[in-house]
Design a protein around this motif. Structure first.
Motif, PDB file in Angstrom:
ATOM      1  N   LEU A  23       6.753   4.537  -8.999  1.00 17.28           N
ATOM      2  CA  LEU A  23       7.351   5.019  -7.758  1.00 17.28           C
ATOM      3  C   LEU A  23       8.537   5.889  -8.146  1.00 17.28           C
ATOM      4  O   LEU A  23       9.325   5.517  -9.025  1.00 17.28           O
ATOM      5  CB  LEU A  23       7.836   3.857  -6.893  1.00 17.28           C
ATOM      6  N   ASN A  24       8.706   7.013  -7.543  1.00 19.79           N
ATOM      7  CA  ASN A  24       9.849   7.906  -7.804  1.00 19.79           C
ATOM      8  C   ASN A  24      10.003   8.277  -9.279  1.00 19.79           C
ATOM      9  O   ASN A  24      11.115   8.377  -9.766  1.00 19.79           O
ATOM     10  CB  ASN A  24      11.145   7.285  -7.286  1.00 19.79           C
ATOM     11  N   GLU A  77      -7.048   8.667  -4.306  1.00 17.02           N
ATOM     12  CA  GLU A  77      -5.610   8.533  -4.056  1.00 17.02           C
ATOM     13  C   GLU A  77      -5.178   7.108  -4.341  1.00 17.02           C
ATOM     14  O   GLU A  77      -5.797   6.168  -3.853  1.00 17.02           O
ATOM     15  CB  GLU A  77      -5.278   8.838  -2.594  1.00 17.02           C
ATOM     16  N   HIS A  79      -2.198   4.345  -3.756  1.00 14.06           N
ATOM     17  CA  HIS A  79      -1.099   4.072  -2.822  1.00 14.06           C
ATOM     18  C   HIS A  79      -0.417   2.762  -3.194  1.00 14.06           C
ATOM     19  O   HIS A  79      -1.047   1.851  -3.720  1.00 14.06           O
ATOM     20  CB  HIS A  79      -1.639   3.931  -1.387  1.00 14.06           C
ATOM     21  N   SER A  80       0.849   2.668  -2.902  1.00 12.47           N
ATOM     22  CA  SER A  80       1.577   1.408  -2.962  1.00 12.47           C
ATOM     23  C   SER A  80       2.097   1.168  -1.561  1.00 12.47           C
ATOM     24  O   SER A  80       3.031   1.845  -1.116  1.00 12.47           O
ATOM     25  CB  SER A  80       2.727   1.485  -3.960  1.00 12.47           C
ATOM     26  N   SER A  82       2.306   1.961   1.979  1.00 17.58           N
ATOM     27  CA  SER A  82       2.010   3.199   2.704  1.00 17.58           C
ATOM     28  C   SER A  82       2.422   4.446   1.925  1.00 17.58           C
ATOM     29  O   SER A  82       2.224   5.563   2.377  1.00 17.58           O
ATOM     30  CB  SER A  82       2.715   3.188   4.063  1.00 17.58           C
ATOM     31  N   LYS A  83       2.980   4.272   0.711  1.00 20.95           N
ATOM     32  CA  LYS A  83       3.455   5.408  -0.085  1.00 20.95           C
ATOM     33  C   LYS A  83       2.357   5.911  -1.033  1.00 20.95           C
ATOM     34  O   LYS A  83       1.774   5.139  -1.785  1.00 20.95           O
ATOM     35  CB  LYS A  83       4.685   5.006  -0.876  1.00 20.95           C
ATOM     36  N   LEU A  84       2.117   7.236  -1.006  1.00 23.37           N
ATOM     37  CA  LEU A  84       1.165   7.863  -1.914  1.00 23.37           C
ATOM     38  C   LEU A  84       1.790   7.960  -3.309  1.00 23.37           C
ATOM     39  O   LEU A  84       2.866   8.526  -3.480  1.00 23.37           O
ATOM     40  CB  LEU A  84       0.785   9.262  -1.414  1.00 23.37           C
ATOM     41  N   ILE A  85       1.111   7.393  -4.303  1.00 29.54           N
ATOM     42  CA  ILE A  85       1.607   7.405  -5.672  1.00 29.54           C
ATOM     43  C   ILE A  85       1.058   8.599  -6.442  1.00 29.54           C
ATOM     44  O   ILE A  85       1.783   9.296  -7.130  1.00 29.54           O
ATOM     45  CB  ILE A  85       1.217   6.103  -6.402  1.00 29.54           C
ATOM     46  N   ASN A 114       1.405  13.173  -8.787  1.00 29.11           N
ATOM     47  CA  ASN A 114       2.144  12.884  -7.550  1.00 29.11           C
ATOM     48  C   ASN A 114       2.216  14.143  -6.688  1.00 29.11           C
ATOM     49  O   ASN A 114       1.647  15.187  -7.027  1.00 29.11           O
ATOM     50  CB  ASN A 114       3.531  12.304  -7.856  1.00 29.11           C
TER      51      ASN A 114
END
Length: 179
Positions: A23-24, A77, A79-80, A82-85, A114
Protein backbone atom coordinates in the motif's frame (compact mmCIF):
# COMPACT_ATOMS: atom_id res chain seq x y z
CA UNK A 1 -27.14 -11.07 -45.73
CA UNK A 2 -24.85 -12.17 -42.96
CA UNK A 3 -26.20 -11.86 -39.42
CA UNK A 4 -24.01 -10.44 -36.68
CA UNK A 5 -22.34 -13.09 -34.63
CA UNK A 6 -21.48 -12.62 -30.98
CA UNK A 7 -19.27 -15.57 -30.19
CA UNK A 8 -17.24 -16.25 -27.10
CA UNK A 9 -15.33 -19.00 -25.39
CA UNK A 10 -15.44 -20.02 -21.78
CA UNK A 11 -12.22 -19.55 -19.84
CA UNK A 12 -11.29 -20.88 -16.44
CA UNK A 13 -8.95 -18.57 -14.52
CA UNK A 14 -7.51 -19.95 -11.29
CA UNK A 15 -6.13 -17.12 -9.16
CA UNK A 16 -3.39 -18.85 -7.21
CA UNK A 17 -1.54 -16.20 -5.19
CA UNK A 18 0.21 -12.84 -5.15
CA UNK A 19 3.61 -11.69 -3.93
CA UNK A 20 4.92 -8.45 -2.48
CA UNK A 21 1.71 -6.38 -2.42
CA UNK A 22 2.22 -2.91 -0.97
CA UNK A 23 0.00 0.00 0.00
CA UNK A 24 1.41 3.45 -0.83
CA UNK A 25 4.65 1.92 -2.22
CA UNK A 26 6.01 1.28 1.28
CA UNK A 27 3.54 -0.33 3.63
CA UNK A 28 2.84 -4.07 3.16
CA UNK A 29 -0.77 -5.18 2.79
CA UNK A 30 -1.90 -6.67 6.09
CA UNK A 31 -5.24 -8.34 5.26
CA UNK A 32 -8.38 -8.40 3.11
CA UNK A 33 -6.74 -8.85 -0.30
CA UNK A 34 -8.87 -9.98 -3.24
CA UNK A 35 -8.54 -10.18 -7.03
CA UNK A 36 -10.95 -9.10 -9.80
CA UNK A 37 -10.57 -10.61 -13.29
CA UNK A 38 -12.23 -8.82 -16.25
CA UNK A 39 -12.60 -10.17 -19.78
CA UNK A 40 -14.45 -7.02 -20.90
CA UNK A 41 -16.00 -4.01 -19.14
CA UNK A 42 -19.25 -5.91 -18.48
CA UNK A 43 -17.89 -9.34 -17.55
CA UNK A 44 -15.90 -9.78 -14.35
CA UNK A 45 -15.45 -12.25 -11.51
CA UNK A 46 -13.70 -11.87 -8.17
CA UNK A 47 -12.08 -14.03 -5.53
CA UNK A 48 -12.98 -14.00 -1.88
CA UNK A 49 -10.91 -12.03 0.62
CA UNK A 50 -7.67 -13.48 1.91
CA UNK A 51 -7.79 -12.32 5.50
CA UNK A 52 -4.48 -13.80 6.69
CA UNK A 53 -1.92 -13.74 3.84
CA UNK A 54 -0.83 -10.13 4.21
CA UNK A 55 1.33 -8.99 1.31
CA UNK A 56 1.63 -12.64 0.14
CA UNK A 57 -2.05 -13.67 -0.13
CA UNK A 58 -3.21 -17.02 -1.44
CA UNK A 59 -6.62 -17.82 -2.95
CA UNK A 60 -6.37 -20.86 -5.24
CA UNK A 61 -9.84 -19.91 -6.49
CA UNK A 62 -11.27 -20.93 -9.85
CA UNK A 63 -13.22 -18.24 -11.76
CA UNK A 64 -15.18 -19.31 -14.86
CA UNK A 65 -16.16 -16.58 -17.31
CA UNK A 66 -16.86 -15.81 -20.94
CA UNK A 67 -14.10 -14.44 -23.18
CA UNK A 68 -15.45 -12.52 -26.19
CA UNK A 69 -13.88 -13.65 -29.48
CA UNK A 70 -12.57 -10.12 -30.16
CA UNK A 71 -10.98 -9.69 -26.71
CA UNK A 72 -7.30 -8.72 -26.88
CA UNK A 73 -6.51 -9.12 -23.19
CA UNK A 74 -7.97 -9.86 -19.76
CA UNK A 75 -7.38 -7.49 -16.86
CA UNK A 76 -6.41 -8.68 -13.38
CA UNK A 77 -6.75 -6.25 -10.47
CA UNK A 78 -5.49 -6.81 -6.91
CA UNK A 79 -7.40 -4.96 -4.17
CA UNK A 80 -6.98 -4.52 -0.44
CA UNK A 81 -10.46 -3.82 0.85
CA UNK A 82 -11.74 -1.10 -1.48
CA UNK A 83 -8.26 0.18 -2.46
CA UNK A 84 -6.77 -0.82 -5.83
CA UNK A 85 -3.23 -2.14 -5.29
CA UNK A 86 -2.18 -3.11 -8.80
CA UNK A 87 -3.32 -4.12 -12.28
CA UNK A 88 -1.98 -6.39 -15.03
CA UNK A 89 -3.26 -6.69 -18.61
CA UNK A 90 -2.73 -10.24 -19.85
CA UNK A 91 -2.71 -10.71 -23.64
CA UNK A 92 -5.17 -13.36 -24.80
CA UNK A 93 -2.42 -14.70 -27.07
CA UNK A 94 -0.51 -15.81 -23.93
CA UNK A 95 -3.10 -18.51 -23.22
CA UNK A 96 -5.29 -18.82 -26.34
CA UNK A 97 -2.88 -18.50 -29.25
CA UNK A 98 -3.44 -20.64 -32.33
CA UNK A 99 -0.54 -22.88 -31.29
CA UNK A 100 -2.12 -23.94 -27.98
CA UNK A 101 -4.78 -26.68 -27.97
CA UNK A 102 -8.13 -26.20 -26.21
CA UNK A 103 -8.14 -27.24 -22.54
CA UNK A 104 -4.40 -26.49 -22.29
CA UNK A 105 -3.56 -25.23 -18.80
CA UNK A 106 -1.21 -22.22 -18.88
CA UNK A 107 0.51 -21.15 -15.65
CA UNK A 108 1.26 -17.43 -15.74
CA UNK A 109 2.89 -14.82 -13.49
CA UNK A 110 2.63 -11.10 -14.18
CA UNK A 111 3.99 -7.92 -12.63
CA UNK A 112 1.27 -5.73 -11.15
CA UNK A 113 1.43 -1.97 -11.64
CA UNK A 114 -0.21 0.64 -9.41
CA UNK A 115 -2.16 3.67 -10.68
CA UNK A 116 1.13 5.53 -11.32
CA UNK A 117 2.53 2.67 -13.41
CA UNK A 118 5.03 1.64 -10.75
CA UNK A 119 5.77 -2.00 -9.92
CA UNK A 120 3.64 -3.30 -7.08
CA UNK A 121 3.78 -7.06 -6.64
CA UNK A 122 3.28 -10.16 -8.77
CA UNK A 123 0.12 -12.16 -9.48
CA UNK A 124 0.26 -15.94 -10.10
CA UNK A 125 -2.57 -17.62 -11.96
CA UNK A 126 -3.48 -20.33 -14.44
CA UNK A 127 -5.80 -20.01 -17.43
CA UNK A 128 -7.55 -22.66 -19.50
CA UNK A 129 -9.72 -22.08 -22.59
CA UNK A 130 -12.48 -24.64 -22.22
CA UNK A 131 -13.03 -26.88 -25.26
CA UNK A 132 -16.68 -27.47 -24.47
CA UNK A 133 -19.27 -24.86 -23.54
CA UNK A 134 -18.61 -22.24 -26.18
CA UNK A 135 -21.31 -19.62 -26.20
CA UNK A 136 -22.66 -18.59 -29.56
CA UNK A 137 -25.06 -15.82 -30.52
CA UNK A 138 -25.76 -16.91 -34.11
CA UNK A 139 -29.36 -16.80 -35.15
CA UNK A 140 -30.84 -19.62 -37.19
CA UNK A 141 -31.50 -19.27 -40.88
CA UNK A 142 -28.55 -16.97 -41.69
CA UNK A 143 -24.95 -17.64 -42.48
CA UNK A 144 -22.28 -17.21 -39.84
CA UNK A 145 -18.70 -16.06 -39.94
CA UNK A 146 -15.86 -18.48 -39.28
CA UNK A 147 -15.88 -17.64 -35.57
CA UNK A 148 -19.35 -19.18 -35.20
CA UNK A 149 -18.99 -22.12 -37.56
CA UNK A 150 -18.00 -25.55 -36.36
CA UNK A 151 -14.32 -24.76 -36.89
CA UNK A 152 -12.06 -24.45 -33.82
CA UNK A 153 -11.49 -21.04 -32.30
CA UNK A 154 -7.81 -20.25 -32.56
CA UNK A 155 -7.41 -16.89 -30.88
CA UNK A 156 -7.88 -13.30 -31.90
CA UNK A 157 -8.49 -12.50 -35.58
CA UNK A 158 -6.46 -9.71 -37.23
CA UNK A 159 -7.92 -6.21 -36.92
CA UNK A 160 -8.15 -5.62 -40.67
CA UNK A 161 -10.16 -8.82 -41.26
CA UNK A 162 -7.50 -10.59 -43.34
CA UNK A 163 -6.71 -14.25 -42.81
CA UNK A 164 -3.81 -15.09 -40.52
CA UNK A 165 -2.35 -17.33 -43.26
CA UNK A 166 -2.21 -14.30 -45.59
CA UNK A 167 -0.13 -12.28 -43.11
CA UNK A 168 2.89 -14.59 -43.20
CA UNK A 169 3.07 -14.94 -39.41
CA UNK A 170 5.67 -17.46 -38.26
CA UNK A 171 5.98 -18.99 -34.83
CA UNK A 172 9.64 -19.38 -33.90
CA UNK A 173 11.40 -21.54 -31.39
CA UNK A 174 14.43 -19.94 -29.70
CA UNK A 175 17.62 -21.94 -30.08
CA UNK A 176 20.91 -21.51 -28.32
CA UNK A 177 23.61 -19.92 -30.42
CA UNK A 178 27.33 -19.96 -29.61
CA UNK A 179 29.84 -17.60 -31.24
Amino acid sequence: MEKPCNSSKVIEVTVISAEGLLLNRKKPVKKNACVVVRSDPFNSRSTGMDREGGSYPSWNEKLVMELPVRARFITVEAHSGSKLIGTANIPVSDFAGGYLPENYLSFLSYRLRNANGEKNGIINLSVKVKGEGAKSGCGGGGSCTASCSGRPWTGVPPVDGSKVSDLGIVTGIPVRYRY
